[in-house]
Design a protein around this motif. Structure first.
Motif, PDB file in Angstrom:
ATOM      1  N   ARG A 116      49.293  19.749  21.859  1.00  0.00           N
ATOM      2  CA  ARG A 116      48.991  20.917  21.154  1.00  0.00           C
ATOM      3  C   ARG A 116      49.976  21.395  20.112  1.00  0.00           C
ATOM      4  O   ARG A 116      49.716  21.701  18.934  1.00  0.00           O
ATOM      5  N   LEU A 117      51.446  21.185  20.262  1.00  0.00           N
ATOM      6  CA  LEU A 117      52.331  21.551  19.564  1.00  0.00           C
ATOM      7  C   LEU A 117      52.446  20.704  18.406  1.00  0.00           C
ATOM      8  O   LEU A 117      52.647  20.975  17.245  1.00  0.00           O
ATOM      9  N   ILE A 118      52.281  19.255  18.742  1.00  0.00           N
ATOM     10  CA  ILE A 118      52.250  18.378  17.609  1.00  0.00           C
ATOM     11  C   ILE A 118      51.087  18.477  16.633  1.00  0.00           C
ATOM     12  O   ILE A 118      51.238  18.497  15.477  1.00  0.00           O
ATOM     13  N   THR A 119      50.092  18.820  17.298  1.00  0.00           N
ATOM     14  CA  THR A 119      48.677  18.899  16.243  1.00  0.00           C
ATOM     15  C   THR A 119      49.164  20.469  15.458  1.00  0.00           C
ATOM     16  O   THR A 119      48.655  20.212  14.366  1.00  0.00           O
ATOM     17  N   ASP A 120      49.442  21.386  16.049  1.00  0.00           N
ATOM     18  CA  ASP A 120      49.878  22.670  15.368  1.00  0.00           C
ATOM     19  C   ASP A 120      50.790  22.196  14.011  1.00  0.00           C
ATOM     20  O   ASP A 120      50.554  22.614  13.088  1.00  0.00           O
ATOM     21  N   LEU A 122      51.148  19.391  12.339  1.00  0.00           N
ATOM     22  CA  LEU A 122      50.496  18.648  11.564  1.00  0.00           C
ATOM     23  C   LEU A 122      49.249  19.428  10.831  1.00  0.00           C
ATOM     24  O   LEU A 122      49.269  19.230   9.618  1.00  0.00           O
ATOM     25  N   VAL A 123      48.764  20.322  11.510  1.00  0.00           N
ATOM     26  CA  VAL A 123      47.808  20.960  10.924  1.00  0.00           C
ATOM     27  C   VAL A 123      48.616  22.147   9.699  1.00  0.00           C
ATOM     28  O   VAL A 123      48.106  22.197   8.550  1.00  0.00           O
ATOM     29  N   ARG A 124      49.735  22.764  10.019  1.00  0.00           N
ATOM     30  CA  ARG A 124      50.370  23.480   9.178  1.00  0.00           C
ATOM     31  C   ARG A 124      50.951  22.694   8.086  1.00  0.00           C
ATOM     32  O   ARG A 124      50.864  23.226   6.921  1.00  0.00           O
ATOM     33  N   GLU A 125      51.391  21.698   8.058  1.00  0.00           N
ATOM     34  CA  GLU A 125      51.628  20.644   7.097  1.00  0.00           C
ATOM     35  C   GLU A 125      50.616  20.605   6.199  1.00  0.00           C
ATOM     36  O   GLU A 125      50.790  20.600   4.876  1.00  0.00           O
ATOM     37  N   LEU A 126      49.249  20.094   6.562  1.00  0.00           N
ATOM     38  CA  LEU A 126      48.092  19.998   5.781  1.00  0.00           C
ATOM     39  C   LEU A 126      47.807  21.346   4.977  1.00  0.00           C
ATOM     40  O   LEU A 126      47.659  21.422   3.852  1.00  0.00           O
ATOM     41  N   LEU A 127      48.137  22.384   5.651  1.00  0.00           N
ATOM     42  CA  LEU A 127      47.651  23.626   5.007  1.00  0.00           C
ATOM     43  C   LEU A 127      48.639  24.148   3.958  1.00  0.00           C
ATOM     44  O   LEU A 127      48.458  24.861   3.143  1.00  0.00           O
ATOM     45  N   GLU A 128      49.816  23.667   4.108  1.00  0.00           N
ATOM     46  CA  GLU A 128      50.791  24.004   3.228  1.00  0.00           C
ATOM     47  C   GLU A 128      50.745  23.089   1.890  1.00  0.00           C
ATOM     48  O   GLU A 128      50.997  23.684   0.870  1.00  0.00           O
ATOM     49  N   GLU A 129      50.373  22.011   2.177  1.00  0.00           N
ATOM     50  CA  GLU A 129      50.001  21.143   1.006  1.00  0.00           C
ATOM     51  C   GLU A 129      48.749  21.552   0.260  1.00  0.00           C
ATOM     52  O   GLU A 129      48.842  21.571  -0.948  1.00  0.00           O
ATOM     53  N   ALA A 130      47.805  21.646   1.133  1.00  0.00           N
ATOM     54  CA  ALA A 130      46.648  22.059   0.417  1.00  0.00           C
ATOM     55  C   ALA A 130      45.789  23.332   1.206  1.00  0.00           C
ATOM     56  O   ALA A 130      45.088  23.101   2.015  1.00  0.00           O
ATOM     57  N   PRO A 131      46.291  24.660   0.756  1.00  0.00           N
ATOM     58  CA  PRO A 131      45.937  26.003   1.401  1.00  0.00           C
ATOM     59  C   PRO A 131      44.382  25.935   1.678  1.00  0.00           C
ATOM     60  O   PRO A 131      43.801  25.624   0.465  1.00  0.00           O
ATOM     61  N   GLU A 132      43.943  26.771   2.257  1.00  0.00           N
ATOM     62  CA  GLU A 132      42.519  27.134   2.430  1.00  0.00           C
ATOM     63  C   GLU A 132      42.571  28.675   2.236  1.00  0.00           C
ATOM     64  O   GLU A 132      42.457  29.416   3.236  1.00  0.00           O
ATOM     65  N   VAL A 189      37.725  18.033   6.061  1.00  0.00           N
ATOM     66  CA  VAL A 189      38.072  16.624   6.425  1.00  0.00           C
ATOM     67  C   VAL A 189      36.607  15.681   6.766  1.00  0.00           C
ATOM     68  O   VAL A 189      36.618  14.902   6.524  1.00  0.00           O
ATOM     69  N   ALA A 190      35.770  16.535   7.661  1.00  0.00           N
ATOM     70  CA  ALA A 190      34.728  16.110   7.982  1.00  0.00           C
ATOM     71  C   ALA A 190      33.595  15.941   6.960  1.00  0.00           C
ATOM     72  O   ALA A 190      32.496  15.415   7.454  1.00  0.00           O
ATOM     73  N   GLY A 191      33.604  16.528   5.989  1.00  0.00           N
ATOM     74  CA  GLY A 191      32.745  16.488   4.830  1.00  0.00           C
ATOM     75  C   GLY A 191      31.937  15.035   4.618  1.00  0.00           C
ATOM     76  O   GLY A 191      32.818  14.264   4.265  1.00  0.00           O
ATOM     77  N   GLY A 192      30.948  15.011   4.691  1.00  0.00           N
ATOM     78  CA  GLY A 192      30.108  13.815   4.329  1.00  0.00           C
ATOM     79  C   GLY A 192      29.980  12.684   5.485  1.00  0.00           C
ATOM     80  O   GLY A 192      29.496  11.659   5.283  1.00  0.00           O
ATOM     81  N   TRP A 311      40.745  12.004  13.003  1.00  0.00           N
ATOM     82  CA  TRP A 311      41.698  12.096  11.683  1.00  0.00           C
ATOM     83  C   TRP A 311      42.960  12.485  12.057  1.00  0.00           C
ATOM     84  O   TRP A 311      44.122  12.004  11.650  1.00  0.00           O
ATOM     85  N   LEU A 312      43.392  13.732  12.973  1.00  0.00           N
ATOM     86  CA  LEU A 312      44.561  14.019  13.423  1.00  0.00           C
ATOM     87  C   LEU A 312      45.250  13.054  14.178  1.00  0.00           C
ATOM     88  O   LEU A 312      46.486  12.691  13.838  1.00  0.00           O
ATOM     89  N   GLU A 313      44.538  12.276  15.054  1.00  0.00           N
ATOM     90  CA  GLU A 313      45.273  11.178  15.678  1.00  0.00           C
ATOM     91  C   GLU A 313      45.745  10.000  14.997  1.00  0.00           C
ATOM     92  O   GLU A 313      47.088   9.715  15.299  1.00  0.00           O
ATOM     93  N   ARG A 314      45.198   9.823  14.002  1.00  0.00           N
ATOM     94  CA  ARG A 314      45.645   8.834  12.907  1.00  0.00           C
ATOM     95  C   ARG A 314      46.900   9.236  12.227  1.00  0.00           C
ATOM     96  O   ARG A 314      47.661   8.628  11.898  1.00  0.00           O
TER      97      ARG A 314
END
Length: 333
Positions: A116-120, A122-132, A189-192, A311-314
């Protein structure tokens, strides 16, 4: 690689003193680059510094930082106060981070906390690069959903929960915003892909509505007839041979092991299947109804979560993971 104009604009972004405000415009001017703004709060004097990571299509990364003339001297950058190593104090008894980690060390056998710490991260990295970013209305809706999910239905309950978790109102808003942003990221990420995923894996979300009873280990595998199942469950609970627990449940095929899933989802509604061995005895299940997965809001959400997890696992498989405690075989990534 980044050209001279981009680098000059990046330095200007950092030196203007409003990097967070101007970041969106910089990204819009350079859509081919992945840009991440790093924020560093210095514990020594509380000053905030920024650095910019720019990743081009060739995979290379440029790191830029800027420091005003009278900022904190470099020898003091990253200096830690002694109190930073303290995690908790209860009645004057201090718990340093190292001791807390040692107390939690047994969790590595399951590694859920580490995952969970690693996932968090990775998610924060993605949100910093492409905020929502969220509008005020979206933030309010997310806050209401956050409260309902935790049973915080009154202002007093919210305040009590915040006090118990030592959260201020701005910190609560930040927590809610992150949760809502992650949900948006998951949908993006899951779009389409949902329909395609369901075509291949949709059976994993098939539903069985059941009544189930877990019997104690010494009770013996008695299988009542279907019509008398609930009466038998009542008698078993009354005489202590059935364990406490929810009787009615909704099961998804993918949540069960293969043998149990085959029996439950292969049964005619109204029949009893089992017994299935459990850690504390054995389980009997009466199948009430079996329904194939249909693409409604619930199934879409579950499918998006599965797609996002894959996707996160990859991404995790290619991430550079560094732990600063524990043994190498446990923390290496």
């Amino acid at each position: 690689m980044a050209d001279g104009r981009m680098l000059a604009e990046a330095v200007g972004l950092l030196s203007a003193g409003a990097a967070e405000r101007d970041l969106a415009a910089f990204r819009a001017d350079h859509p081919a680059a992945r840009v991440r703004l790093i924020r560093q709060r210095e514990e020594y004097d509380g000053s905030l510094h920024h650095a910019l990571l720019i990743k081009d299509g060739d995979g290379a990364t440029i790191s830029l930082s800027w420091c005003p003339d009278r900022a904190l001297p470099w020898p003091l950058r990253g200096v830690h106060r002694a109190g930073e190593h303290l995690l908790l104090r209860v009645n004057g008894v201090e718990t340093p981070v190292a001791r807390a980690i040692a107390c939690l060390d047994f969790i590595w056998d399951e590694s859920r906390l580490a995952d969970r710490l690693i996932t968090d991260s990775l998610v924060r990295e993605l949100l910093e690069e492409a905020p929502e970013p969220l509008t005020d209305a979206e933030l309010q809706a997310a806050t209401d959903a956050f409260r309902r999910a935790r049973g915080l239905l009154t202002a007093g309950a919210v305040r009590e929960w915040m006090d118990r978790n030592h959260l201020s109102h701005p910190e609560l808003e930040e927590l809610v915003a992150v949760e809502a942003s992650v949900a948006r990221l998951r949908s993006r990420v899951a779009g389409g892909q949902v329909e395609e995923w369901l075509a291949e894996h949709g059976h994993e979300l098939d539903v069985a509505r059941v009544a189930r009873v877990e019997f104690a280990a010494g009770a013996g595998p008695r299988v009542p007839d279907a019509d008398g199942f609930l009466d038998a469950a009542e008698r078993a609970f009354a005489d202590g041979t059935a364990r406490p627990g929810d009787v009615f449940a909704t099961l998804r095929r993918g949540e069960l092991d293969q043998e149990t899933a085959d029996q439950v989802f292969g049964a005619t509604p109204g029949t009893v299947v089992g017994p299935f061995p459990t850690e504390r005895g054995h389980l009997l299940i009466k199948v009430l109804a079996v329904e194939p997965a249909v693409l409604d809001a619930t199934v879409r959400d579950l499918a998006e979560r599965r797609i996002f997890a894959d996707w996160l696992e990859r991404r995790r498989s290619t991430a550079k993971i560094e732990w600063f405690w524990g043994t190498a075989d446990r923390t290496g990534g």
